[in-house]
Write an enzyme that holds these catalytic residues in place. Structure first.
Site, short mmCIF file in Angstrom:
data_model
loop_
_atom_site.label_atom_id
_atom_site.label_comp_id
_atom_site.label_asym_id
_atom_site.label_seq_id
_atom_site.Cartn_x
_atom_site.Cartn_y
_atom_site.Cartn_z
N ASP A 38 4.79 -18.29 -31.11
CA ASP A 38 3.56 -18.63 -30.56
C ASP A 38 3.63 -20.22 -29.86
O ASP A 38 5.05 -20.28 -30.57
CB ASP A 38 2.61 -19.29 -32.10
CG ASP A 38 1.34 -19.41 -31.81
OD1 ASP A 38 0.94 -19.42 -30.66
OD2 ASP A 38 0.54 -19.97 -32.50
N ASN B 286 -5.84 -10.74 -29.03
CA ASN B 286 -5.34 -11.02 -28.08
C ASN B 286 -6.03 -10.95 -26.77
O ASN B 286 -6.26 -10.77 -25.71
CB ASN B 286 -4.24 -11.15 -27.95
CG ASN B 286 -2.83 -12.64 -28.58
OD1 ASN B 286 -1.79 -12.03 -29.07
ND2 ASN B 286 -3.15 -13.46 -28.90
N TRP B 287 -6.52 -9.26 -26.25
CA TRP B 287 -7.83 -9.09 -25.94
C TRP B 287 -8.70 -9.92 -25.31
O TRP B 287 -9.55 -10.15 -24.32
CB TRP B 287 -8.15 -7.55 -26.44
CG TRP B 287 -7.22 -6.50 -26.42
CD1 TRP B 287 -6.77 -6.59 -27.69
CD2 TRP B 287 -6.36 -6.20 -25.84
NE1 TRP B 287 -5.44 -5.16 -27.76
CE2 TRP B 287 -5.61 -5.06 -26.05
CE3 TRP B 287 -6.39 -6.07 -24.35
CZ2 TRP B 287 -4.88 -4.23 -25.47
CZ3 TRP B 287 -5.47 -5.25 -23.32
CH2 TRP B 287 -4.41 -4.17 -24.19
N ARG C 61 -0.51 -20.44 -40.25
CA ARG C 61 -0.73 -18.82 -40.57
C ARG C 61 -0.23 -18.09 -39.92
O ARG C 61 0.10 -17.73 -39.16
CB ARG C 61 -2.58 -19.11 -39.98
CG ARG C 61 -2.48 -19.65 -38.60
CD ARG C 61 -4.02 -19.70 -38.46
NE ARG C 61 -4.13 -20.21 -36.82
CZ ARG C 61 -4.54 -21.09 -36.16
NH1 ARG C 61 -4.57 -21.75 -36.86
NH2 ARG C 61 -4.08 -21.27 -34.48
N SER D 162 -2.22 -14.97 -38.81
CA SER D 162 -2.78 -14.91 -37.52
C SER D 162 -2.58 -13.13 -37.67
O SER D 162 -2.76 -12.65 -36.67
CB SER D 162 -2.19 -14.91 -36.43
OG SER D 162 -2.41 -16.52 -36.53
C1 IPE Z 1 -0.44 -15.09 -33.21
O1 IPE Z 1 -1.00 -16.13 -32.28
C2 IPE Z 1 -0.59 -13.83 -32.37
C3 IPE Z 1 1.19 -14.11 -31.63
C4 IPE Z 1 2.33 -14.40 -31.47
C5 IPE Z 1 1.53 -12.38 -30.97
P1 IPE Z 1 -2.27 -16.42 -31.55
O2 IPE Z 1 -1.96 -18.07 -30.59
O3 IPE Z 1 -3.08 -15.08 -31.35
O4 IPE Z 1 -3.18 -16.81 -33.19
P2 IPE Z 1 -3.90 -18.19 -33.56
O5 IPE Z 1 -5.00 -17.87 -32.73
O6 IPE Z 1 -3.04 -19.78 -33.11
O7 IPE Z 1 -4.58 -17.73 -35.01
C1 IPE Z 2 1.89 -16.87 -28.08
O1 IPE Z 2 1.67 -18.03 -27.08
C2 IPE Z 2 1.92 -15.78 -26.85
C3 IPE Z 2 0.59 -14.99 -27.74
C4 IPE Z 2 -0.45 -14.55 -28.20
C5 IPE Z 2 0.20 -13.17 -26.43
P1 IPE Z 2 0.39 -18.78 -26.54
O2 IPE Z 2 -0.36 -17.75 -26.25
O3 IPE Z 2 -0.26 -18.26 -28.40
O4 IPE Z 2 0.60 -20.33 -27.02
P2 IPE Z 2 -0.57 -21.20 -27.06
O5 IPE Z 2 -0.73 -21.01 -29.15
O6 IPE Z 2 -1.63 -21.11 -26.37
O7 IPE Z 2 0.62 -22.80 -27.17
MG MG Z 3 -0.86 -19.20 -30.70
#
Ligand code: IPE
Ligand code: IPE
Ligand code: MG
Length: 246
Positions: free
Chosen positions: A27, A75-76, A200, A202
């Protein structure tokens, strides 16, 4: 680009008891890019480089199972341009990890593959098949993965078996649920590492992390280094795991 290069030792003394399974929630890519005034996909590209580096290090120090959260079922919801940039990166990852074939590394994808384009899905399945015989390390990649989705799928599989008369409801145990998860046969997660400051799960491996230790750091995933992993392992070595006992 080869994932595996020259062997490198850890710079600090690692605990004797390493986790059998480490889960990484990759993340902070978006924030890494934003800090530099770049579009978010640049952060994902940089995060992919960190992935290669950390896989290499895990192999060098002898961790047997490593899971990476790359794309969640949630993430979609992101803008279509970002989703498609991430999907393009996967295609790169896949051609890259072909190098595992010579590295005794098994590759497993966690998640519902039916959402992907046919060509990508076929590549993922082929890679799993081609590496199924390797046993030095197992690399698990969670793509279109959700812990709740995985448990709902397990319930459907077991319900169907009951309907077919293959099992009775009382045959459903913790073990039979574990056996119907994407991680069947892989030990539970011992250590979860989440960079970026979020504390968390997630929806990551919620069943498998029931007794995991958690390590959170403010470092953003693209900046996460081998030394940061070593620090997490040292901290893991200090934890007193009781599993409900005394
Ligand atoms: C969790 O990260 C999913 C991945 C790292 C693939 P997110 O950025 O989607 O999680 P939230 O929305 O902060 O909980
Ligand atoms: C994690 O990085 C990668 C995916 C969830 C695909 P993020 O894209 O969630 O990065 P932040 O949390 O917005 O910084
Ligand atoms: Mg993130």
């Amino acid at each position: 680009m080869a994932i595996f290069g020259k062997k490198k030792e850890s710079e600090i003394l690692l605990p004797e008891q390493l986790p059998q399974h480490v889960g990484f929630i990759m993340d902070g890519n978006g924030r890494w890019a934003k800090k530099r005034g770049l579009p978010r996909p640049f952060g994902h590209r940089e995060g992919a480089k960190t992935f290669r580096k950390i896989v290499r290090h895990c192999k060098d120090i002898g961790i047997k199972n490593i899971s990476f959260y790359a794309f969640s079922t949630e993430n979609w919801q992101r803008p279509p341009e970002e989703v498609s940039a991430i999907m393009d990166l996967f295609r790169d990852y896949i051609s890259d990890v072909r190098n595992f074939l010579s590295e005794n590394t098994r590759m497993v994808f966690l998640g519902d593959k039916s959402a992907f384009d046919d060509d990508l899905r076929e590549k993922l399945i082929k890679l799993e098949e081609d590496t199924a015989k390797y046993d030095e390390m197992t690399l698990l990649m969670a793509v279109n993965y959700g812990g709740r989705d995985e448990l709902a799928r397990s319930a459907r599989i077991l319900a169907q078996k009951a309907v077919n008369g293959e099992i009775k409801p009382e045959d459903i145990t913790e073990q039979s649920i574990s056996d119907t998860l994407y991680t069947a046969g892989i030990p539970d997660v011992d250590l979860v590492i989440r960079p970026s400051g979020e504390m968390r799960l997630s929806n990551f491996l919620i069943w498998q992390c029931a007794y995991a230790e958690y390590y959170f750091t403010d470092i953003l995933w693209p900046d996460f280094s081998e030394g940061d992993l070593d620090a997490a392992l040292v901290e893991f070595g200090r934890r007193n795991r009781r599993f409900g006992g005394v």
